[in-house]
Design an enzyme around this catalytic site. Sequence first.
Site, PDB file in Angstrom:
ATOM      1  N   CYS A  62       0.673  -0.801   0.336  1.00 54.32           N
ATOM      2  CA  CYS A  62      -0.249  -0.277   0.069  1.00 54.32           C
ATOM      3  C   CYS A  62       0.749   1.068  -0.336  1.00 54.32           C
ATOM      4  O   CYS A  62       1.628   1.433  -1.163  1.00 54.32           O
ATOM      5  CB  CYS A  62      -1.592  -0.304   1.039  1.00 54.32           C
ATOM      6  SG  CYS A  62      -2.732   1.136   0.624  1.00 54.32           S
ATOM      7  N   HIS A 115      -3.838  -5.138   1.743  1.00 56.94           N
ATOM      8  CA  HIS A 115      -3.028  -5.324   2.963  1.00 56.94           C
ATOM      9  C   HIS A 115      -3.321  -7.006   3.528  1.00 56.94           C
ATOM     10  O   HIS A 115      -4.031  -7.417   4.089  1.00 56.94           O
ATOM     11  CB  HIS A 115      -3.986  -4.304   4.108  1.00 56.94           C
ATOM     12  CG  HIS A 115      -3.476  -3.065   3.501  1.00 56.94           C
ATOM     13  ND1 HIS A 115      -2.582  -2.329   4.714  1.00 56.94           N
ATOM     14  CD2 HIS A 115      -4.085  -2.411   3.185  1.00 56.94           C
ATOM     15  CE1 HIS A 115      -2.030  -0.696   4.515  1.00 56.94           C
ATOM     16  NE2 HIS A 115      -3.326  -0.632   3.307  1.00 56.94           N
ATOM     17  N   GLU A 130      -1.655  -8.602   5.208  1.00 55.63           N
ATOM     18  CA  GLU A 130      -1.094  -8.362   6.810  1.00 55.63           C
ATOM     19  C   GLU A 130      -2.524  -8.230   7.827  1.00 55.63           C
ATOM     20  O   GLU A 130      -2.523  -8.547   8.879  1.00 55.63           O
ATOM     21  CB  GLU A 130       0.244  -7.717   7.665  1.00 55.63           C
ATOM     22  CG  GLU A 130      -0.298  -5.907   7.727  1.00 55.63           C
ATOM     23  CD  GLU A 130      -0.506  -5.477   6.548  1.00 55.63           C
ATOM     24  OE1 GLU A 130      -0.296  -5.713   5.175  1.00 55.63           O
ATOM     25  OE2 GLU A 130      -0.893  -4.502   6.524  1.00 55.63           O
TER      26      GLU A 130
HETATM   27  N1  GLN Z   1      -3.574   6.444   0.696  1.00 46.93           N
HETATM   28  C1  GLN Z   1      -2.183   5.892   1.052  1.00 46.93           C
HETATM   29  C2  GLN Z   1      -0.944   6.681   1.152  1.00 46.93           C
HETATM   30  O1  GLN Z   1      -1.684   7.840  -0.448  1.00 46.93           O
HETATM   31  C3  GLN Z   1      -1.915   4.675   1.563  1.00 46.93           C
HETATM   32  C4  GLN Z   1      -2.909   3.883   2.346  1.00 46.93           C
HETATM   33  C5  GLN Z   1      -2.561   2.258   2.534  1.00 46.93           C
HETATM   34  O2  GLN Z   1      -1.548   2.278   3.407  1.00 46.93           O
HETATM   35  N2  GLN Z   1      -3.266   2.088   3.529  1.00 46.93           N
HETATM   36  O3  GLN Z   1      -0.130   7.053   1.118  1.00 46.93           O
END
Ligand code: GLN
Length: 196
Positions: A80, A171, A173
């Site tokens: 992410c 995610h 995890e």
């Molecule tokens: N929207 C977040 C970003 O731009 C990432 C979201 C996440 O890690 N769950 O950094």
Amino acid sequence: MVKIGVLALQGAVHEHAKMLESEGTSEAILVKKEEELYDLDGLVLPGGESTTMRRLIDRYGFRDPLRQFAKDGKPIFGTCAGLILLAKHIDGQQEGHLDLMDMTVKRNAFGRQKESFEAELDAKGIARDLAAVFIRAPLITEVGDSVDVLAYHQGEIVAAQQGSLLTCSFHPELTDDHRFHHYFVDMVKNSKKAIV
Ligand code: GLN
């Protein structure tokens, strides 16, 4: 036993550490200082907020050491916000953060009404029904020739690998599905054998 760090500046740090430990063959180390990178075999860049993480990476002098870690061939798994950190190109921004993976990413790409959701994915070489939790997730909109796409969600790229760099926009995890972490731990074991 392999030693895998989780960059512990911000974000979903402990969940990754727990998953890595539960593999039984990897020790998880929470990394807060540059020196803590030195004896690691692999590293996780967790989810969280990529701009905050970048600020902390700069404040604690992590950018060059992290780039060197990747150049040494040690595996990095970015989830992410971690995916956003790894990308060479970020839609709407001048520069990438760690500038390592040959891909373009779009932040918060699922729109407001889909801030978070769960899906089952077919992830190449990992699982046909992988549990994935998406939270304000980015998408990979373009990949270079040396990047292998591992998973799609509704036709969009959500997981990829480029040599020792592994990434996903969700995610793993935050689920009970350990197969993505298992895949990464195997990458780390193989790279350790190759580096020694
Ligand atoms: N929207 C977040 C970003 O731009 C990432 C979201 C996440 O890690 N769950 O950094």
